[in-house]
Write a protein that holds these residues in place. Structure first.
Motif, PDB file in Angstrom:
ATOM      1  N   LEU A  83      15.643  27.901  52.050  1.00  0.00           N
ATOM      2  CA  LEU A  83      15.866  29.333  51.815  1.00  0.00           C
ATOM      3  C   LEU A  83      14.605  30.156  52.061  1.00  0.00           C
ATOM      4  O   LEU A  83      14.664  31.231  52.654  1.00  0.00           O
ATOM      5  N   VAL A  84      13.448  29.655  51.592  1.00  0.00           N
ATOM      6  CA  VAL A  84      12.233  30.473  51.705  1.00  0.00           C
ATOM      7  C   VAL A  84      11.633  30.448  53.104  1.00  0.00           C
ATOM      8  O   VAL A  84      10.910  31.377  53.484  1.00  0.00           O
ATOM      9  N   THR A  85      11.920  29.413  53.891  1.00  0.00           N
ATOM     10  CA  THR A  85      11.359  29.340  55.245  1.00  0.00           C
ATOM     11  C   THR A  85      12.365  29.765  56.306  1.00  0.00           C
ATOM     12  O   THR A  85      12.043  29.779  57.496  1.00  0.00           O
ATOM     13  N   TYR A  86      13.555  30.140  55.882  1.00  0.00           N
ATOM     14  CA  TYR A  86      14.593  30.576  56.819  1.00  0.00           C
ATOM     15  C   TYR A  86      14.171  31.847  57.546  1.00  0.00           C
ATOM     16  O   TYR A  86      13.596  32.759  56.960  1.00  0.00           O
ATOM     17  N   GLN A  87      14.447  31.897  58.841  1.00  0.00           N
ATOM     18  CA  GLN A  87      14.157  33.081  59.640  1.00  0.00           C
ATOM     19  C   GLN A  87      15.460  33.595  60.227  1.00  0.00           C
ATOM     20  O   GLN A  87      16.175  32.859  60.906  1.00  0.00           O
ATOM     21  N   ALA A  88      15.760  34.854  59.964  1.00  0.00           N
ATOM     22  CA  ALA A  88      17.002  35.450  60.470  1.00  0.00           C
ATOM     23  C   ALA A  88      17.062  35.325  61.980  1.00  0.00           C
ATOM     24  O   ALA A  88      16.083  35.581  62.682  1.00  0.00           O
ATOM     25  N   GLY A  89      18.217  34.897  62.471  1.00  0.00           N
ATOM     26  CA  GLY A  89      18.402  34.745  63.902  1.00  0.00           C
ATOM     27  C   GLY A  89      18.018  33.383  64.430  1.00  0.00           C
ATOM     28  O   GLY A  89      18.302  33.054  65.586  1.00  0.00           O
ATOM     29  N   SER A 101      26.058  32.897  55.656  1.00  0.00           N
ATOM     30  CA  SER A 101      25.160  33.846  56.293  1.00  0.00           C
ATOM     31  C   SER A 101      24.777  34.970  55.335  1.00  0.00           C
ATOM     32  O   SER A 101      23.613  35.394  55.282  1.00  0.00           O
ATOM     33  N   ARG A 102      25.728  35.458  54.548  1.00  0.00           N
ATOM     34  CA  ARG A 102      25.432  36.521  53.590  1.00  0.00           C
ATOM     35  C   ARG A 102      24.457  36.034  52.517  1.00  0.00           C
ATOM     36  O   ARG A 102      23.579  36.782  52.083  1.00  0.00           O
ATOM     37  N   ILE A 103      24.603  34.790  52.092  1.00  0.00           N
ATOM     38  CA  ILE A 103      23.679  34.242  51.093  1.00  0.00           C
ATOM     39  C   ILE A 103      22.267  34.200  51.653  1.00  0.00           C
ATOM     40  O   ILE A 103      21.299  34.661  51.025  1.00  0.00           O
ATOM     41  N   PHE A 104      22.114  33.661  52.858  1.00  0.00           N
ATOM     42  CA  PHE A 104      20.787  33.511  53.457  1.00  0.00           C
ATOM     43  C   PHE A 104      20.170  34.854  53.849  1.00  0.00           C
ATOM     44  O   PHE A 104      18.961  35.043  53.730  1.00  0.00           O
ATOM     45  N   ASP A 105      20.988  35.775  54.325  1.00  0.00           N
ATOM     46  CA  ASP A 105      20.476  36.992  54.955  1.00  0.00           C
ATOM     47  C   ASP A 105      20.467  38.231  54.074  1.00  0.00           C
ATOM     48  O   ASP A 105      19.704  39.174  54.353  1.00  0.00           O
ATOM     49  N   THR A 106      21.293  38.275  53.017  1.00  0.00           N
ATOM     50  CA  THR A 106      21.455  39.558  52.328  1.00  0.00           C
ATOM     51  C   THR A 106      21.318  39.536  50.815  1.00  0.00           C
ATOM     52  O   THR A 106      21.042  40.589  50.225  1.00  0.00           O
ATOM     53  N   LEU A 107      21.538  38.416  50.139  1.00  0.00           N
ATOM     54  CA  LEU A 107      21.520  38.443  48.679  1.00  0.00           C
ATOM     55  C   LEU A 107      20.141  38.846  48.150  1.00  0.00           C
ATOM     56  O   LEU A 107      19.123  38.271  48.544  1.00  0.00           O
ATOM     57  N   PRO A 108      20.079  39.833  47.250  1.00  0.00           N
ATOM     58  CA  PRO A 108      18.783  40.326  46.754  1.00  0.00           C
ATOM     59  C   PRO A 108      17.901  39.232  46.160  1.00  0.00           C
ATOM     60  O   PRO A 108      16.684  39.228  46.381  1.00  0.00           O
ATOM     61  N   ALA A 109      18.476  38.298  45.408  1.00  0.00           N
ATOM     62  CA  ALA A 109      17.675  37.240  44.790  1.00  0.00           C
ATOM     63  C   ALA A 109      17.068  36.324  45.838  1.00  0.00           C
ATOM     64  O   ALA A 109      15.931  35.858  45.693  1.00  0.00           O
ATOM     65  N   VAL A 110      17.822  36.059  46.898  1.00  0.00           N
ATOM     66  CA  VAL A 110      17.319  35.204  47.979  1.00  0.00           C
ATOM     67  C   VAL A 110      16.205  35.927  48.734  1.00  0.00           C
ATOM     68  O   VAL A 110      15.159  35.336  49.034  1.00  0.00           O
ATOM     69  N   LEU A 111      16.408  37.198  49.035  1.00  0.00           N
ATOM     70  CA  LEU A 111      15.382  37.971  49.729  1.00  0.00           C
ATOM     71  C   LEU A 111      14.108  38.066  48.892  1.00  0.00           C
ATOM     72  O   LEU A 111      12.995  37.957  49.421  1.00  0.00           O
TER      73      LEU A 111
END
Length: 317
Positions: A83-89, A101-111
């Motif tokens: 999660l922390v090293t994920y890069q969008a795209g 995709s929404r979990i990785f890209d948009t959830l406030p806690a994940v961001l």
């Protein structure tokens, strides 16, 4: 710590993992059935009918991360690192479900978690000096140390401590991948019982206090870190702040948070998964706990939403 003590720790270590260990015994399917029964019994909530909640729970079971969350109600070292090293795209859209995709890209806690990881790395990079011994407790995959730039700092030593043997194995693999194995030592120990006195120049810790609701235990954890640091050593840690719905003292900056996505996050993590990372604390509480443990010169570095602050504290000379 004697060999007998260490053997006792390792014998029941998996059951003592407060983030994701000892939570599930029969797989995500049984847990999903239990969740569905609970949701049916609880009824509709504002913004989501029972049917919608159950559909979301079933959707979680359609991908690997969702199944892990359903079963364990928390994240292990591997998933945290992903999660922390994920890069969008970086991942082809077809490889992810829409919810994944929404979990990785948009959830406030994940961001906020991903931003916190970046803050840790920048903070730790700035602290590096020749001859240092740096520790990560619990180390997980140890990315916050292993992904730093050690050019010209070949004499730095790195220490990882974790109760999860799988985490230590992943950290060893990343150390080998980064060409750092020769300077890394890994130990299977309890963070509250490090058995180290004045051994580290810098100690970094993320992801343990957010699973521990007992304030006294958190102070004891900070005291363990304090004892393990050399005089003038630095602790780099973090904490989760309470949402506005739970505390009038919430520092969240709602201008930085998508309320629709926040509602989805609440459904997933609170309503369905019943996530265990729910030990929230304010800046003032964290400052007080660190000072009670003996630390001084406490500095906070907030993420944009002020959800997952980083804190740097010093052990006096």
């Amino acid at each position: 710590m004697t060999k007998t003590d260490q053997a006792a720790i390792e014998a029941n270590a998996d059951d003592r993992l407060i983030s994701h260990g000892g939570n599930a015994k029969s797989g995500y399917e049984d847990r999903l059935r239990t969740i569905v029964e609970r949701l049916r019994g609880a009824g509709d909530i504002p913004g989501a009918t029972v049917a919608q909640q159950i559909a979301l729970a079933n959707e979680l079971s359609g991908f690997e991360l969702g199944r892990f969350l359903l079963e364990h109600r928390g994240l292990n070292a591997d998933w945290t690192h992903r999660l922390v090293t994920y890069q969008a795209g970086a991942t082809a859209p077809a490889a992810m479900t829409a919810l994944e995709s929404r979990i990785f890209d948009t959830l406030p806690a994940v961001l906020a978690t991903r931003e916190r990881f970046g803050i840790f790395r920048r903070t730790l990079q700035a602290l590096l000096a020749p001859g240092m011994v740096l520790a990560s407790v619990p180390c997980g995959v140890m990315g916050e140390l292993l992904l730093l730039d050690y050019t010209g700092l070949e004499d730095i030593e790195l220490v990882g401590v974790d109760l999860d043997q799988a985490a230590l194995d992943h950290a060893a693999a990343l150390a080998d991948e980064r060409g750092l194995s020769v300077r890394v030592s890994l130990h299977r120990k309890d963070a509250w019982s490090l058995g180290v006195h004045r051994g580290f120049d810098v100690l970094t810790s993320n992801g343990l206090n957010i699973y521990e609701p007992d304030d006294g235990r958190v102070v004891a954890l900070y005291r363990s870190f304090f004892d393990a640091l050399k005089p003038d050593g630095k602790l780099v840690t973090s904490f989760l702040t309470p949402p506005p719905t739970l505390s009038p003292e919430s520092p969240w900056d709602m201008a930085q948070i998508d309320r629709e996505v926040l509602a989805l996050q609440h459904l997933l993590f609170v309503r369905i998964i019943e996530a265990q990372w729910s030990a929230f604390r304010t800046h003032a509480q964290t400052d007080s706990q660190l000072r009670e443990a003996g630390f001084v010169d406490i500095e906070f570095i907030d993420d944009r939403a002020r959800m997952f602050p980083t804190v740097v504290a010093r052990k006096p000379l």
